[in-house]
Write a protein that holds these residues in place. Structure first.
Motif, PDB file in Angstrom:
ATOM      1  N   LEU A   1      36.825  45.365  40.137  1.00  0.00           N
ATOM      2  CA  LEU A   1      37.100  45.270  38.699  1.00  0.00           C
ATOM      3  C   LEU A   1      37.330  43.826  38.292  1.00  0.00           C
ATOM      4  CD1 LEU A   1      39.465  48.321  38.015  1.00  0.00           C
ATOM      5  CD2 LEU A   1      36.975  48.187  37.848  1.00  0.00           C
ATOM      6  N   ARG A   2      38.020  43.067  39.145  1.00  0.00           N
ATOM      7  CA  ARG A   2      38.261  41.650  38.832  1.00  0.00           C
ATOM      8  C   ARG A   2      36.957  40.856  38.826  1.00  0.00           C
ATOM      9  NH1 ARG A   2      42.874  42.715  42.024  1.00  0.00           N
ATOM     10  NH2 ARG A   2      41.953  41.779  43.898  1.00  0.00           N
ATOM     11  N   ALA A   3      35.937  41.388  39.491  1.00  0.00           N
ATOM     12  CA  ALA A   3      34.618  40.742  39.480  1.00  0.00           C
ATOM     13  C   ALA A   3      33.746  41.282  38.338  1.00  0.00           C
ATOM     14  CB  ALA A   3      33.923  40.965  40.823  1.00  0.00           C
ATOM     15  N   ASP A   4      34.358  41.954  37.376  1.00  0.00           N
ATOM     16  CA  ASP A   4      33.671  42.491  36.198  1.00  0.00           C
ATOM     17  C   ASP A   4      32.644  43.571  36.547  1.00  0.00           C
ATOM     18  OD1 ASP A   4      35.077  40.808  34.434  1.00  0.00           O
ATOM     19  OD2 ASP A   4      33.651  39.177  34.770  1.00  0.00           O
ATOM     20  N   LEU A   5      32.915  44.326  37.605  1.00  0.00           N
ATOM     21  CA  LEU A   5      32.014  45.405  37.999  1.00  0.00           C
ATOM     22  C   LEU A   5      32.510  46.774  37.531  1.00  0.00           C
ATOM     23  CD1 LEU A   5      31.013  44.254  41.600  1.00  0.00           C
ATOM     24  CD2 LEU A   5      29.687  44.092  39.505  1.00  0.00           C
ATOM     25  N   GLY A   6      33.531  46.792  36.687  1.00  0.00           N
ATOM     26  CA  GLY A   6      34.048  48.050  36.169  1.00  0.00           C
ATOM     27  C   GLY A   6      32.997  48.891  35.460  1.00  0.00           C
ATOM     28  N   PRO A   7      32.213  48.305  34.527  1.00  0.00           N
ATOM     29  CA  PRO A   7      31.181  49.111  33.851  1.00  0.00           C
ATOM     30  C   PRO A   7      30.162  49.693  34.829  1.00  0.00           C
ATOM     31  CG  PRO A   7      31.608  47.099  32.621  1.00  0.00           C
ATOM     32  CD  PRO A   7      32.342  46.963  33.919  1.00  0.00           C
ATOM     33  N   LEU A   8      29.833  48.946  35.888  1.00  0.00           N
ATOM     34  CA  LEU A   8      28.876  49.449  36.868  1.00  0.00           C
ATOM     35  C   LEU A   8      29.469  50.629  37.639  1.00  0.00           C
ATOM     36  CD1 LEU A   8      26.128  49.087  38.194  1.00  0.00           C
ATOM     37  CD2 LEU A   8      27.175  47.465  39.784  1.00  0.00           C
ATOM     38  N   ILE A   9      30.750  50.546  37.983  1.00  0.00           N
ATOM     39  CA  ILE A   9      31.404  51.636  38.701  1.00  0.00           C
ATOM     40  C   ILE A   9      31.464  52.892  37.841  1.00  0.00           C
ATOM     41  CG2 ILE A   9      33.620  52.408  39.660  1.00  0.00           C
ATOM     42  CD1 ILE A   9      34.057  49.537  40.619  1.00  0.00           C
ATOM     43  N   THR A  10      31.876  52.740  36.591  1.00  0.00           N
ATOM     44  CA  THR A  10      31.990  53.919  35.731  1.00  0.00           C
ATOM     45  C   THR A  10      30.620  54.523  35.428  1.00  0.00           C
ATOM     46  OG1 THR A  10      32.043  52.477  33.765  1.00  0.00           O
ATOM     47  CG2 THR A  10      34.158  53.165  34.686  1.00  0.00           C
ATOM     48  N   THR A  11      29.595  53.671  35.281  1.00  0.00           N
ATOM     49  CA  THR A  11      28.239  54.193  35.061  1.00  0.00           C
ATOM     50  C   THR A  11      27.758  54.970  36.281  1.00  0.00           C
ATOM     51  OG1 THR A  11      27.651  52.399  33.545  1.00  0.00           O
ATOM     52  CG2 THR A  11      25.832  53.563  34.615  1.00  0.00           C
ATOM     53  N   ALA A  12      28.013  54.428  37.468  1.00  0.00           N
ATOM     54  CA  ALA A  12      27.593  55.101  38.697  1.00  0.00           C
ATOM     55  C   ALA A  12      28.258  56.462  38.829  1.00  0.00           C
ATOM     56  CB  ALA A  12      27.915  54.230  39.906  1.00  0.00           C
ATOM     57  N   LEU A  13      29.557  56.531  38.535  1.00  0.00           N
ATOM     58  CA  LEU A  13      30.268  57.805  38.642  1.00  0.00           C
ATOM     59  C   LEU A  13      29.814  58.786  37.565  1.00  0.00           C
ATOM     60  CD1 LEU A  13      33.877  56.481  39.358  1.00  0.00           C
ATOM     61  CD2 LEU A  13      32.399  57.700  40.957  1.00  0.00           C
ATOM     62  N   ARG A  14      29.599  58.293  36.370  1.00  0.00           N
ATOM     63  CA  ARG A  14      29.236  59.178  35.260  1.00  0.00           C
ATOM     64  C   ARG A  14      27.839  59.763  35.439  1.00  0.00           C
ATOM     65  NH1 ARG A  14      29.633  55.750  31.671  1.00  0.00           N
ATOM     66  NH2 ARG A  14      27.428  55.338  31.257  1.00  0.00           N
ATOM     67  N   THR A  15      26.915  58.988  35.980  1.00  0.00           N
ATOM     68  CA  THR A  15      25.529  59.451  36.066  1.00  0.00           C
ATOM     69  C   THR A  15      25.211  60.161  37.377  1.00  0.00           C
ATOM     70  OG1 THR A  15      24.832  57.276  36.908  1.00  0.00           O
ATOM     71  CG2 THR A  15      24.730  57.641  34.519  1.00  0.00           C
ATOM     72  N   SER A  16      26.102  60.082  38.352  1.00  0.00           N
ATOM     73  CA  SER A  16      25.847  60.741  39.631  1.00  0.00           C
ATOM     74  C   SER A  16      26.090  62.245  39.517  1.00  0.00           C
ATOM     75  CB  SER A  16      26.747  60.166  40.723  1.00  0.00           C
ATOM     76  OG  SER A  16      26.596  60.889  41.933  1.00  0.00           O
ATOM     77  N   LYS A  17      25.214  63.031  40.143  1.00  0.00           N
ATOM     78  CA  LYS A  17      25.399  64.479  40.181  1.00  0.00           C
ATOM     79  C   LYS A  17      26.298  64.905  41.339  1.00  0.00           C
ATOM     80  CE  LYS A  17      20.960  65.556  37.992  1.00  0.00           C
ATOM     81  NZ  LYS A  17      19.659  66.263  38.128  1.00  0.00           N
ATOM     82  N   GLN A  18      26.593  63.988  42.251  1.00  0.00           N
ATOM     83  CA  GLN A  18      27.436  64.293  43.398  1.00  0.00           C
ATOM     84  C   GLN A  18      28.906  64.124  42.994  1.00  0.00           C
ATOM     85  OE1 GLN A  18      25.917  65.460  46.152  1.00  0.00           O
ATOM     86  NE2 GLN A  18      24.003  65.179  45.017  1.00  0.00           N
ATOM     87  N   LYS A  19      29.665  65.213  43.044  1.00  0.00           N
ATOM     88  CA  LYS A  19      31.026  65.175  42.511  1.00  0.00           C
ATOM     89  C   LYS A  19      32.112  65.382  43.565  1.00  0.00           C
ATOM     90  CE  LYS A  19      29.482  64.550  38.369  1.00  0.00           C
ATOM     91  NZ  LYS A  19      29.587  63.192  37.756  1.00  0.00           N
ATOM     92  N   SER A  20      31.752  65.561  44.829  1.00  0.00           N
ATOM     93  CA  SER A  20      32.799  65.690  45.843  1.00  0.00           C
ATOM     94  C   SER A  20      33.446  64.331  46.056  1.00  0.00           C
ATOM     95  CB  SER A  20      32.208  66.195  47.160  1.00  0.00           C
ATOM     96  OG  SER A  20      31.447  65.177  47.787  1.00  0.00           O
ATOM     97  N   PRO A  21      34.721  64.283  46.455  1.00  0.00           N
ATOM     98  CA  PRO A  21      35.395  62.993  46.651  1.00  0.00           C
ATOM     99  C   PRO A  21      34.652  62.077  47.617  1.00  0.00           C
ATOM    100  CG  PRO A  21      37.005  64.751  46.628  1.00  0.00           C
ATOM    101  CD  PRO A  21      35.659  65.417  46.619  1.00  0.00           C
ATOM    102  N   ASP A  22      34.143  62.628  48.727  1.00  0.00           N
ATOM    103  CA  ASP A  22      33.440  61.803  49.700  1.00  0.00           C
ATOM    104  C   ASP A  22      32.146  61.253  49.112  1.00  0.00           C
ATOM    105  OD1 ASP A  22      33.103  60.794  52.485  1.00  0.00           O
ATOM    106  OD2 ASP A  22      31.357  62.120  52.471  1.00  0.00           O
ATOM    107  N   ALA A  23      31.410  62.095  48.387  1.00  0.00           N
ATOM    108  CA  ALA A  23      30.154  61.642  47.780  1.00  0.00           C
ATOM    109  C   ALA A  23      30.414  60.589  46.704  1.00  0.00           C
ATOM    110  CB  ALA A  23      29.403  62.837  47.198  1.00  0.00           C
TER     111      ALA A  23
END
Length: 282
Positions: A180-202
């Motif tokens: 997040l300090r490297a300004d990658l927050g939007p990339l992380i949230t986009t990856a989680l939002r668009t991924s169909k894999q919802k298990s904690p490990d995935a």
């Protein structure tokens, strides 16, 4: 010595404060119920008398003892022994709750960060720094700094994107905070939002390449290679098509997600890439 009072359960508001415990483990709660049924409640809960309770609402707010209160209610009791504290304000009551739970309960790193963000959102503290320093004032500076970083992660990602955020370890949350300090927050949230894999490990595997990119960039920064405004890590070229760039162990990948990310589209993109580099097979 504080007197012990017997208070009706209906007169106790368990949700008067934001709490640092998201859920109660059923097995541990069952053990506590069995102990209380056999031996009685050996340690009173702590409450405070509200200064101006609304009509027909509980007059006392719970400070500490959520597990004990829950167990006693499940056993069908109508009253519970309690110490009535007189904290100077609600913030002081929250500090009492946190202090007890640091001693008695295993509170996850995510729950600690969540408590800090909720207490600020509800106006109990002006900033995340103030909340961390007050609620966890018994901890040393380095441990408070870790909790402050956890709060940043909770504030950026929130509870809704992760299936089981309380299962994240302190090391995992620390790595997310670094990204997040490297300004990658939007990339992380986009990856989680668009991924169909919802298990904690995935979900962890989904964001791990992003965390690795942040960590590698810190070791060998290459920002001089980019023009201003770059590098871009996400792009939404159409409403139903998202692209994100990810670091891989041996290079880079472009990940296409959304309803329009189809096989024929991939063929078009490969044609465009070959045209760009002059190697298209016709």
């Amino acid at each position: 010595m504080h007197d012990i009072h017997t208070i009706a359960l209906t007169d106790i508001d368990a949700d008067a404060l934001p709490r640092d415990r998201i859920s109660l483990a059923p097995s541990a709660l069952a053990e506590l119920q069995a102990s209380i049924a056999s031996l009685g409640l050996t340690h009173p809960i702590e409450v405070w008398a509200k200064h101006d309770p609304l009509p027909d609402t509980p007059r006392h707010g719970l400070i500490s003892g959520l597990r004990r209160l829950t167990a006693v209610r499940a056993l069908g009791h109508t009253t519970i022994p309690a110490f009535i504290r007189d904290p100077s304000d609600i913030a002081e009551a929250m500090t009492r709750m946190v202090t007890e739970n640091e001693i008695r309960a295993a509170i996850s790193p995510w729950e600690k960060g969540r408590l800090v963000t909720e207490s600020v959102a509800e106006g109990l503290f002006p900033t995340l720094d103030a909340a961390t320093d007050s609620l966890y004032r018994t901890l040393d500076r380095h441990r408070r700094a870790r909790i402050r970083a956890m709060a940043d992660v909770v504030a950026e990602i929130g509870d809704h994107l992760l299936t089981a955020p309380e299962a994240l370890s302190q090391n995992q949350i620390t790595r997310i905070a670094f990204a997040l300090r490297a300004d990658l927050g939007p990339l992380i949230t986009t990856a989680l939002r668009t991924s169909k894999q919802k298990s904690p490990d995935a979900q962890w595997k989904t964001i791990l390449p992003i965390l690795l990119e942040a960590e590698e960039a810190a070791r060998t920064p290459d920002t001089a290679l980019y023009r201003p405004g770059r590098p871009r890590r996400t792009a939404q070229v159409r409403s139903k098509l998202n692209i994100r760039r990810e670091r891989t162990p041996d290079g880079w990948s472009l990940r296409f997600t959304g309803p329009e990310a189809t096989g024929p589209l991939m063929e078009d993109i490969m044609d465009a890439v070959e045209d760009q580099f002059g190697n298209r097979q016709r």
